[in-house]
Design a protein around this motif. Sequence first.
Motif, PDB file in Angstrom:
ATOM      1  N   PRO A 114      30.988  53.651  31.705  1.00 17.54           N
ATOM      2  CA  PRO A 114      31.781  53.784  30.468  1.00 17.54           C
ATOM      3  C   PRO A 114      32.939  54.760  30.680  1.00 17.54           C
ATOM      4  CG  PRO A 114      29.430  54.046  30.013  1.00 17.54           C
ATOM      5  CD  PRO A 114      29.588  54.068  31.498  1.00 17.54           C
ATOM      6  N   PRO A 115      34.153  54.395  30.247  1.00 16.63           N
ATOM      7  CA  PRO A 115      35.291  55.317  30.374  1.00 16.63           C
ATOM      8  C   PRO A 115      35.136  56.477  29.395  1.00 16.63           C
ATOM      9  CG  PRO A 115      35.926  53.382  29.121  1.00 16.63           C
ATOM     10  CD  PRO A 115      34.533  53.127  29.621  1.00 16.63           C
ATOM     11  N   PRO A 116      35.899  57.573  29.582  1.00 16.29           N
ATOM     12  CA  PRO A 116      35.782  58.729  28.682  1.00 16.29           C
ATOM     13  C   PRO A 116      36.018  58.382  27.219  1.00 16.29           C
ATOM     14  CG  PRO A 116      37.072  59.290  30.627  1.00 16.29           C
ATOM     15  CD  PRO A 116      36.843  57.810  30.670  1.00 16.29           C
ATOM     16  N   GLU A 117      36.927  57.412  26.954  1.00 20.98           N
ATOM     17  CA  GLU A 117      37.195  57.047  25.565  1.00 20.98           C
ATOM     18  C   GLU A 117      36.129  56.124  24.982  1.00 20.98           C
ATOM     19  OE1 GLU A 117      39.098  56.554  28.129  1.00 20.98           O
ATOM     20  OE2 GLU A 117      39.854  54.519  28.290  1.00 20.98           O
ATOM     21  N   ARG A 118      35.136  55.737  25.797  1.00 28.72           N
ATOM     22  CA  ARG A 118      33.984  54.945  25.355  1.00 28.72           C
ATOM     23  C   ARG A 118      34.361  53.525  24.925  1.00 28.72           C
ATOM     24  NH1 ARG A 118      33.155  59.443  22.296  1.00 28.72           N
ATOM     25  NH2 ARG A 118      32.983  58.298  20.335  1.00 28.72           N
ATOM     26  N   VAL A 119      35.591  53.095  25.190  1.00 24.59           N
ATOM     27  CA  VAL A 119      36.027  51.722  24.910  1.00 24.59           C
ATOM     28  C   VAL A 119      36.737  51.184  26.142  1.00 24.59           C
ATOM     29  CG1 VAL A 119      37.553  50.257  23.533  1.00 24.59           C
ATOM     30  CG2 VAL A 119      36.208  52.021  22.411  1.00 24.59           C
ATOM     31  N   LEU A 120      36.315  49.990  26.615  1.00 30.31           N
ATOM     32  CA  LEU A 120      36.945  49.319  27.745  1.00 30.31           C
ATOM     33  C   LEU A 120      37.679  48.097  27.206  1.00 30.31           C
ATOM     34  CD1 LEU A 120      37.325  48.987  30.819  1.00 30.31           C
ATOM     35  CD2 LEU A 120      35.219  47.644  30.827  1.00 30.31           C
ATOM     36  N   TYR A 121      38.985  47.970  27.519  1.00 30.50           N
ATOM     37  CA  TYR A 121      39.796  46.893  26.934  1.00 30.50           C
ATOM     38  C   TYR A 121      40.543  46.184  28.054  1.00 30.50           C
ATOM     39  CZ  TYR A 121      43.541  44.710  24.167  1.00 30.50           C
ATOM     40  OH  TYR A 121      44.433  43.833  23.591  1.00 30.50           O
ATOM     41  N   ALA A 122      40.324  44.870  28.146  1.00 28.97           N
ATOM     42  CA  ALA A 122      41.032  44.035  29.118  1.00 28.97           C
ATOM     43  C   ALA A 122      41.632  42.853  28.363  1.00 28.97           C
ATOM     44  CB  ALA A 122      40.084  43.552  30.209  1.00 28.97           C
ATOM     45  N   PRO A 123      42.871  42.954  27.870  1.00 31.87           N
ATOM     46  CA  PRO A 123      43.452  41.871  27.063  1.00 31.87           C
ATOM     47  C   PRO A 123      43.566  40.559  27.840  1.00 31.87           C
ATOM     48  CG  PRO A 123      45.111  43.517  27.634  1.00 31.87           C
ATOM     49  CD  PRO A 123      43.802  44.085  28.022  1.00 31.87           C
ATOM     50  N   ASP A 124      43.910  40.643  29.125  1.00 34.45           N
ATOM     51  CA  ASP A 124      43.985  39.442  29.974  1.00 34.45           C
ATOM     52  C   ASP A 124      43.035  39.678  31.150  1.00 34.45           C
ATOM     53  OD1 ASP A 124      46.751  37.492  31.391  1.00 34.45           O
ATOM     54  OD2 ASP A 124      44.562  37.202  31.405  1.00 34.45           O
ATOM     55  N   ALA A 125      41.829  39.161  31.023  1.00 31.52           N
ATOM     56  CA  ALA A 125      40.789  39.452  32.001  1.00 31.52           C
ATOM     57  C   ALA A 125      41.128  38.924  33.383  1.00 31.52           C
ATOM     58  CB  ALA A 125      39.450  38.877  31.541  1.00 31.52           C
ATOM     59  N   SER A 126      41.936  37.881  33.481  1.00 31.16           N
ATOM     60  CA  SER A 126      42.223  37.262  34.773  1.00 31.16           C
ATOM     61  C   SER A 126      43.029  38.182  35.689  1.00 31.16           C
ATOM     62  CB  SER A 126      42.979  35.941  34.574  1.00 31.16           C
ATOM     63  OG  SER A 126      44.237  36.183  33.956  1.00 31.16           O
ATOM     64  N   VAL A 127      43.731  39.147  35.145  1.00 28.49           N
ATOM     65  CA  VAL A 127      44.525  40.055  35.967  1.00 28.49           C
ATOM     66  C   VAL A 127      43.897  41.451  35.992  1.00 28.49           C
ATOM     67  CG1 VAL A 127      46.665  38.799  35.574  1.00 28.49           C
ATOM     68  CG2 VAL A 127      46.013  40.625  34.002  1.00 28.49           C
ATOM     69  N   SER A 128      42.654  41.580  35.544  1.00 26.71           N
ATOM     70  CA  SER A 128      41.968  42.864  35.552  1.00 26.71           C
ATOM     71  C   SER A 128      41.020  42.935  36.736  1.00 26.71           C
ATOM     72  CB  SER A 128      41.191  43.076  34.242  1.00 26.71           C
ATOM     73  OG  SER A 128      40.059  42.224  34.212  1.00 26.71           O
ATOM     74  N   GLU A 129      40.421  44.109  36.947  1.00 28.25           N
ATOM     75  CA  GLU A 129      39.472  44.275  38.045  1.00 28.25           C
ATOM     76  C   GLU A 129      38.163  43.529  37.801  1.00 28.25           C
ATOM     77  OE1 GLU A 129      38.574  48.690  36.275  1.00 28.25           O
ATOM     78  OE2 GLU A 129      38.045  48.312  38.348  1.00 28.25           O
ATOM     79  N   HIS A 130      38.003  43.000  36.589  1.00 29.65           N
ATOM     80  CA  HIS A 130      36.787  42.260  36.259  1.00 29.65           C
ATOM     81  C   HIS A 130      37.055  40.745  36.218  1.00 29.65           C
ATOM     82  CE1 HIS A 130      35.364  46.217  35.228  1.00 29.65           C
ATOM     83  NE2 HIS A 130      36.305  46.345  34.308  1.00 29.65           N
ATOM     84  N   ALA A 131      38.076  40.315  36.947  1.00 31.10           N
ATOM     85  CA  ALA A 131      38.472  38.902  36.908  1.00 31.10           C
ATOM     86  C   ALA A 131      37.339  37.980  37.366  1.00 31.10           C
ATOM     87  CB  ALA A 131      39.713  38.696  37.776  1.00 31.10           C
ATOM     88  N   ARG A 132      36.582  38.376  38.379  1.00 32.73           N
ATOM     89  CA  ARG A 132      35.523  37.498  38.895  1.00 32.73           C
ATOM     90  C   ARG A 132      34.421  37.308  37.851  1.00 32.73           C
ATOM     91  NH1 ARG A 132      33.069  38.888  44.665  1.00 32.73           N
ATOM     92  NH2 ARG A 132      35.271  38.464  45.136  1.00 32.73           N
TER      93      ARG A 132
END
Length: 792
Positions: free
Chosen positions: A204-222
């Motif tokens: 969990p990040p320090p702000e306690r919210v993880l946001y990926a508006p376009d998942a395909s270009v994020s580190e969680h794409a797979r």
Amino acid sequence: MSDRPIAIQSVEPLGHVEWARELASGELTYLSTTVREFVGAPGAAEPGWDALRAAVHPDDAACFDAACNPADPGDRSFDFRYRRRGELRWASARVLRTAARIEGVIVDVTGRVHAEEATRVDRRRADALIAVASKISERLEVPDIARVLCVHALRAFGDHVRASFMLYEPDTNAFALVHSEGSPPGALEQPSRFLRDGSPFAEPPPERVLYAPDASVSEHARTAASTGVQGFAVGFLISGGTLLGALTVASFDRPLRLEPADLDLLRGMADQAASAVSNARVLTESRLNALRYRNILDTVFDGINITGFDGVIRYCNNQFAAMLGSTPDVVVGKAMRDLIFPEDASKADERIRRRRAGYAKPFTWRLRALDDGHEVLVRANSREIKNERGEPVAMLGVISDITSARRLEEKLLQTQKLESLGVLAGGIAHDFNNLLVGILGNAGLALVELPPGSPLRPLMDDIQAAAMRAADLTRQLLSYSGKGRFVLANLDVGAVVGDMTHLLASVVAKGVTLRYRLAASLPLIEGDASQIRQVVLSLVSNASDAIGERAGEVTVATSVVRADDDFLADTFVDDRLAAGDYVCLEVTDDGQGMSADTVGRIFDPFYTTKFVGRGLGLAAVLGILRGHKGAINVQSEPGVGTTLRAYFPVSAAAPEAPAPRAELPRSTRQTILVIDDEEGVRNVARRIFERANFKVIVAADGVEGLERFRECPDEVAAVLLDVTMPRMGGEETFTELRRLRADVRVLLSSGYSEQEAMGRFAGKGLAGFVEKPFRPQTLLDKLRAVIDGDPA
């Protein structure tokens, strides 16, 4: 075109558009130049009505044309949309008709429309968070909490997302799906488990919210590709530093676009869920959640905590965490005993036992803040929380921070103590001065009568010297009481300090360096120069003593401060000083410093941190400041040093000149009336006056003095009048004497200072003042000045 329209007040300076058209011909006679900016035309273009009409949104064009048509009767107000440089905007128009023409004004209201829309969105978010809080407070089981969260998340973020609630299982290091809501287009079947490693839930990040508006270009794409997710946001459930689960929203047919306020809403929902899940695990009965939130709503202005019988905090609100300089997620999970000062912790178990036995009164605790360890004094009310079977399951505490209230109470007690000691010191000094009048007066008369070679003269000189030293002691007592003798004048505090540099250098220890930061052009204060010098000398001497034999530095500074009521309330002397400009005398040392307990006692008479006390010390400084309507502030920290700041009110005006006195004829043997309740004072005064060839009449108080005066009112050349007497005091006696003879000359005598004694006689024609104790020659000089009409 003609002049601007007169039917509608011009709003062109505000950037709005005005126009006018003749009814008969339909000719456009006026169009304000603001139309250029309104439609966003280039600077070189010359926009007209056609440009304005072309900017109107096609769906609103018919309404716009009808309202602006000269043939259409009646006034109109309408809203329409238009484009400025491709941007869709909103406008409001008003059309008025006169006998000869039609006039209109158009106002851009885009900002208002956006604000109203933002308000509606914010209200919707707030309603969603409130609804979640109220719903989950009615349920205890985790599946019910999960369902409520997901339903309201779907309502808040839209039908195009899927909302899911998952719990973290530490044993398997995975998130297990509890509930989900929503079946958006393109959504695949959701897995029942997500391993923490290698997924968006890894850390969990320090702000306690993880946001990926376009998942395909994020580190969680797979991971996103394997589940068909296009965009997602995760709100982590964290309580007491422990990860409990996650609340997610995901889109499958498009990227997920959320505003910062939407992420705050998701974080708020996750926090609500974390609190509910944490308490559901600890408090096992189904109705405890409702009881908890009901009590919180009843006491929202105080700190709230729920503590298990093992002493561990299961829940706290923001107010309680704020008292400790922390946040709820840090406080929850800590033992209550760890927050209480060690000196009080031993009493905690006994007080809890008494509370469970039915003791209803609140307890006072000293808590230790988590941010910097400072003391927080609280008053705690607590009671048991019981389940539906009447079994106690936890303790609910309602905590009030009384640190500020106790500090004010201690300040009031300190002020009352100082005032009481001041009254006592002043009373002792007054009575002692009356005794010294007899000693000094008789010793002085004896010295006059003794021949130069008499063996008794050295003895009488010693008696007189001892009496004068005793008089100095009474002056210190009067300084402490704030009633010392002041010779008031307009003074420059900086100049007073500057004249003392050689003296100050002689009173500090050898290793101490004196530094000065004296402000230029200080405003004047009204004060006694000798008393101000005593303040400077005492503060510098005290600072040097704090450094001791080692090398150190003492800094003397002056400045002007603007003091308000809050500022003055934190100073010594009292809290009734007038707000305004004060001259500040600051003395700082880098000595050993003082504890808070020592700071609270340094103004007590004869208190010292040295082996042996040396007198009134800072207590006399406090009295001098009280007499000058000033104040003093102390800042000190062990091992760092001390700063004392004395404040003197800026002088408003120069003292009034004494009123001229009328001349009285002198006789060869004039009569003096002595009115004093002390027999020793009366006897000494009578002997002094009779030896100077005056006729003397004595009276023991004001009532008797008036009787003696009525017997021979025209013969009395002057009256020696005491201030403080039984039956009738000096002020009333003076008034009655002036009523019997308006030109009677009165010499006031008192053991208090001149301004203290004569304050009530200002402007009433008092002839003079003599301070007790006095020597024979001093009294005679004062009396002759009064009889001769010279200023006293």
